[in-house]
Design a protein around this motif. Structure first.
Motif, PDB file in Angstrom:
ATOM      1  N   PHE A 221     -88.125  33.726  42.737  1.00  0.00           N
ATOM      2  CA  PHE A 221     -88.388  33.689  41.300  1.00  0.00           C
ATOM      3  C   PHE A 221     -87.421  32.732  40.604  1.00  0.00           C
ATOM      4  O   PHE A 221     -87.817  31.931  39.762  1.00  0.00           O
ATOM      5  CB  PHE A 221     -88.274  35.097  40.715  1.00  0.00           C
ATOM      6  CG  PHE A 221     -88.705  35.188  39.288  1.00  0.00           C
ATOM      7  CD1 PHE A 221     -90.043  35.128  38.945  1.00  0.00           C
ATOM      8  CD2 PHE A 221     -87.766  35.331  38.284  1.00  0.00           C
ATOM      9  CE1 PHE A 221     -90.445  35.202  37.620  1.00  0.00           C
ATOM     10  CE2 PHE A 221     -88.151  35.403  36.958  1.00  0.00           C
ATOM     11  CZ  PHE A 221     -89.497  35.343  36.624  1.00  0.00           C
ATOM     12  N   ALA A 222     -86.140  32.778  41.000  1.00  0.00           N
ATOM     13  CA  ALA A 222     -85.127  31.902  40.406  1.00  0.00           C
ATOM     14  C   ALA A 222     -85.406  30.432  40.730  1.00  0.00           C
ATOM     15  O   ALA A 222     -85.064  29.543  39.952  1.00  0.00           O
ATOM     16  CB  ALA A 222     -83.737  32.291  40.890  1.00  0.00           C
ATOM     17  N   ALA A 223     -86.034  30.181  41.869  1.00  0.00           N
ATOM     18  CA  ALA A 223     -86.361  28.806  42.261  1.00  0.00           C
ATOM     19  C   ALA A 223     -87.641  28.308  41.593  1.00  0.00           C
ATOM     20  O   ALA A 223     -88.058  27.175  41.817  1.00  0.00           O
ATOM     21  CB  ALA A 223     -86.509  28.719  43.776  1.00  0.00           C
ATOM     22  N   SER A 224     -88.256  29.155  40.796  1.00  0.00           N
ATOM     23  CA  SER A 224     -89.493  28.816  40.070  1.00  0.00           C
ATOM     24  C   SER A 224     -90.619  28.377  41.016  1.00  0.00           C
ATOM     25  O   SER A 224     -91.348  27.435  40.714  1.00  0.00           O
ATOM     26  CB  SER A 224     -89.232  27.731  39.034  1.00  0.00           C
ATOM     27  OG  SER A 224     -88.278  28.159  38.093  1.00  0.00           O
ATOM     28  N   MET A 225     -90.743  29.057  42.132  1.00  0.00           N
ATOM     29  CA  MET A 225     -91.831  28.745  43.059  1.00  0.00           C
ATOM     30  C   MET A 225     -93.160  29.150  42.416  1.00  0.00           C
ATOM     31  O   MET A 225     -93.252  30.194  41.778  1.00  0.00           O
ATOM     32  CB  MET A 225     -91.645  29.483  44.380  1.00  0.00           C
ATOM     33  CG  MET A 225     -90.475  28.987  45.198  1.00  0.00           C
ATOM     34  SD  MET A 225     -90.400  29.747  46.821  1.00  0.00           S
ATOM     35  CE  MET A 225     -91.307  28.532  47.758  1.00  0.00           C
TER      36      MET A 225
ATOM     37  N   ARG B 162     -91.207  38.291  53.405  1.00  0.00           N
ATOM     38  CA  ARG B 162     -92.535  37.743  53.108  1.00  0.00           C
ATOM     39  C   ARG B 162     -93.185  38.509  51.952  1.00  0.00           C
ATOM     40  O   ARG B 162     -93.777  37.907  51.055  1.00  0.00           O
ATOM     41  CB  ARG B 162     -93.384  37.836  54.370  1.00  0.00           C
ATOM     42  CG  ARG B 162     -94.780  37.364  54.241  1.00  0.00           C
ATOM     43  CD  ARG B 162     -95.492  37.595  55.578  1.00  0.00           C
ATOM     44  NE  ARG B 162     -96.902  37.768  55.374  1.00  0.00           N
ATOM     45  CZ  ARG B 162     -97.827  36.978  55.890  1.00  0.00           C
ATOM     46  NH1 ARG B 162     -97.490  35.982  56.661  1.00  0.00           N
ATOM     47  NH2 ARG B 162     -99.093  37.193  55.658  1.00  0.00           N
ATOM     48  N   ASP B 163     -93.033  39.819  51.954  1.00  0.00           N
ATOM     49  CA  ASP B 163     -93.553  40.621  50.850  1.00  0.00           C
ATOM     50  C   ASP B 163     -92.848  40.284  49.537  1.00  0.00           C
ATOM     51  O   ASP B 163     -93.476  40.240  48.470  1.00  0.00           O
ATOM     52  CB  ASP B 163     -93.409  42.110  51.149  1.00  0.00           C
ATOM     53  CG  ASP B 163     -94.321  42.591  52.264  1.00  0.00           C
ATOM     54  OD1 ASP B 163     -95.313  41.889  52.581  1.00  0.00           O
ATOM     55  OD2 ASP B 163     -94.046  43.660  52.825  1.00  0.00           O
ATOM     56  N   GLY B 164     -91.545  40.011  49.607  1.00  0.00           N
ATOM     57  CA  GLY B 164     -90.804  39.605  48.413  1.00  0.00           C
ATOM     58  C   GLY B 164     -91.281  38.268  47.872  1.00  0.00           C
ATOM     59  O   GLY B 164     -91.370  38.073  46.655  1.00  0.00           O
ATOM     60  N   LEU B 165     -91.623  37.339  48.781  1.00  0.00           N
ATOM     61  CA  LEU B 165     -92.190  36.057  48.347  1.00  0.00           C
ATOM     62  C   LEU B 165     -93.525  36.266  47.646  1.00  0.00           C
ATOM     63  O   LEU B 165     -93.790  35.667  46.601  1.00  0.00           O
ATOM     64  CB  LEU B 165     -92.376  35.121  49.542  1.00  0.00           C
ATOM     65  CG  LEU B 165     -91.114  34.554  50.161  1.00  0.00           C
ATOM     66  CD1 LEU B 165     -91.446  33.822  51.457  1.00  0.00           C
ATOM     67  CD2 LEU B 165     -90.416  33.629  49.190  1.00  0.00           C
ATOM     68  N   ALA B 166     -94.362  37.122  48.217  1.00  0.00           N
ATOM     69  CA  ALA B 166     -95.659  37.416  47.599  1.00  0.00           C
ATOM     70  C   ALA B 166     -95.461  38.031  46.214  1.00  0.00           C
ATOM     71  O   ALA B 166     -96.180  37.695  45.268  1.00  0.00           O
ATOM     72  CB  ALA B 166     -96.480  38.344  48.492  1.00  0.00           C
ATOM     73  N   ASP B 167     -94.476  38.909  46.089  1.00  0.00           N
ATOM     74  CA  ASP B 167     -94.180  39.509  44.781  1.00  0.00           C
ATOM     75  C   ASP B 167     -93.786  38.433  43.765  1.00  0.00           C
ATOM     76  O   ASP B 167     -94.259  38.439  42.628  1.00  0.00           O
ATOM     77  CB  ASP B 167     -93.033  40.522  44.890  1.00  0.00           C
ATOM     78  CG  ASP B 167     -93.386  41.749  45.713  1.00  0.00           C
ATOM     79  OD1 ASP B 167     -94.587  42.017  45.932  1.00  0.00           O
ATOM     80  OD2 ASP B 167     -92.440  42.441  46.144  1.00  0.00           O
ATOM     81  N   ALA B 168     -92.908  37.521  44.182  1.00  0.00           N
ATOM     82  CA  ALA B 168     -92.431  36.471  43.270  1.00  0.00           C
ATOM     83  C   ALA B 168     -93.560  35.525  42.878  1.00  0.00           C
ATOM     84  O   ALA B 168     -93.615  35.059  41.735  1.00  0.00           O
ATOM     85  CB  ALA B 168     -91.288  35.691  43.909  1.00  0.00           C
ATOM     86  N   LEU B 169     -94.450  35.217  43.823  1.00  0.00           N
ATOM     87  CA  LEU B 169     -95.566  34.306  43.541  1.00  0.00           C
ATOM     88  C   LEU B 169     -96.724  35.018  42.834  1.00  0.00           C
ATOM     89  O   LEU B 169     -97.680  34.375  42.410  1.00  0.00           O
ATOM     90  CB  LEU B 169     -96.070  33.685  44.852  1.00  0.00           C
ATOM     91  CG  LEU B 169     -95.086  32.770  45.580  1.00  0.00           C
ATOM     92  CD1 LEU B 169     -95.649  32.371  46.934  1.00  0.00           C
ATOM     93  CD2 LEU B 169     -94.779  31.544  44.745  1.00  0.00           C
ATOM     94  N   ARG B 170     -96.644  36.335  42.776  1.00  0.00           N
ATOM     95  CA  ARG B 170     -97.690  37.171  42.167  1.00  0.00           C
ATOM     96  C   ARG B 170     -99.041  36.970  42.869  1.00  0.00           C
ATOM     97  O   ARG B 170    -100.064  36.737  42.214  1.00  0.00           O
ATOM     98  CB  ARG B 170     -97.790  36.900  40.679  1.00  0.00           C
ATOM     99  CG  ARG B 170     -96.563  37.342  39.916  1.00  0.00           C
ATOM    100  CD  ARG B 170     -96.747  37.129  38.416  1.00  0.00           C
ATOM    101  NE  ARG B 170     -95.646  37.692  37.671  1.00  0.00           N
ATOM    102  CZ  ARG B 170     -94.549  37.033  37.333  1.00  0.00           C
ATOM    103  NH1 ARG B 170     -94.396  35.782  37.695  1.00  0.00           N
ATOM    104  NH2 ARG B 170     -93.601  37.622  36.628  1.00  0.00           N
TER     105      ARG B 170
ATOM    106  N   ILE C 153     -93.712  26.180  50.856  1.00  0.00           N
ATOM    107  CA  ILE C 153     -95.107  26.566  50.646  1.00  0.00           C
ATOM    108  C   ILE C 153     -95.906  25.325  50.305  1.00  0.00           C
ATOM    109  O   ILE C 153     -95.394  24.365  49.734  1.00  0.00           O
ATOM    110  CB  ILE C 153     -95.282  27.647  49.549  1.00  0.00           C
ATOM    111  CG1 ILE C 153     -94.765  27.159  48.202  1.00  0.00           C
ATOM    112  CG2 ILE C 153     -94.622  28.937  49.946  1.00  0.00           C
ATOM    113  CD1 ILE C 153     -95.139  28.084  47.065  1.00  0.00           C
ATOM    114  N   ALA C 154     -97.168  25.351  50.683  1.00  0.00           N
ATOM    115  CA  ALA C 154     -98.068  24.246  50.405  1.00  0.00           C
ATOM    116  C   ALA C 154     -99.464  24.822  50.215  1.00  0.00           C
ATOM    117  O   ALA C 154     -99.750  25.937  50.648  1.00  0.00           O
ATOM    118  CB  ALA C 154     -98.056  23.236  51.553  1.00  0.00           C
TER     119      ALA C 154
END
Length: 117
Positions: free
Chosen positions: A39-43, A77-85, A111-112
Motif C-alpha cells: 500500500f505504501a508503495a502505491s501498487m 500473497r494474501d496481503g498483496l491482494a488486500d493492498a491491491l483490492r 506485478i504486470a
C-alpha cells in the motif's frame, strides 16, 4: 515496479510444525506487513489477470524446496491482494530463487498485466 518484502517467518513453513495458534498470529502479522508495504508503495492492480512475479532472495545458502517457499509466502500473497483490492484468484504466479543471499532474506515482487480472459 519492484517491491521488496520481508522473508516469510520460519513459523509459516510447512516443515515448521508450528502450533496452529502461533502460526495464525504470525501469518496475520506477516499478511498485514506485506499489505502495508504494498500500500505504501502505491501498487495498482492492472485489469484482467495479474502476473505476480516473485523472486525469493534467501538469508543464507541453505537449499530450499520451492513448494515450501510458495506455501510460506501464502500470507504475503494474501496481503498483496488486500493492498491491491483484488481477489487473489486473478494472480498468475511465477517465481524463482535468487542465487544471491541477503541478510534476513527478502522477497522481490513485481506485478504486470496479464490477459483479459
Amino acid at each position: 515496479m519492484t517491491l521488496i518484502l520481508p522473508w516469510p517467518p520460519r513459523e509459516l513453513s510447512p516443515n515448521a510444525r508450528t502450533h496452529w495458534s502461533k502460526k495464525s498470529r504470525v501469518a496475520r502479522n506477516y499478511r498485514r506487513t506485506c499489505q502495508l508495504l504494498a500500500f505504501a508503495a502505491s501498487m495498482k492492480a492492472p485489469p484482467g489477470q495479474i502476473r505476480l512475479i516473485l523472486e525469493f532472495v534467501p538469508p543464507d545458502r541453505r537449499r530450499r524446496d520451492d513448494d515450501n517457499l510458495i506455501a510460506a509466502f501464502k500470507a504475503g500473497r494474501d496481503g498483496l491482494a488486500d493492498a491491491l483490492r483484488v481477489d487473489d484468484h486473478r494472480f498468475v504466479t511465477t517465481f524463482s530463487v535468487s542465487p544471491e543471499c541477503t541478510p534476513g532474506g527478502a522477497v522481490r515482487v513485481s506485478i504486470a498485466g496479464g490477459s483479459q480472459c
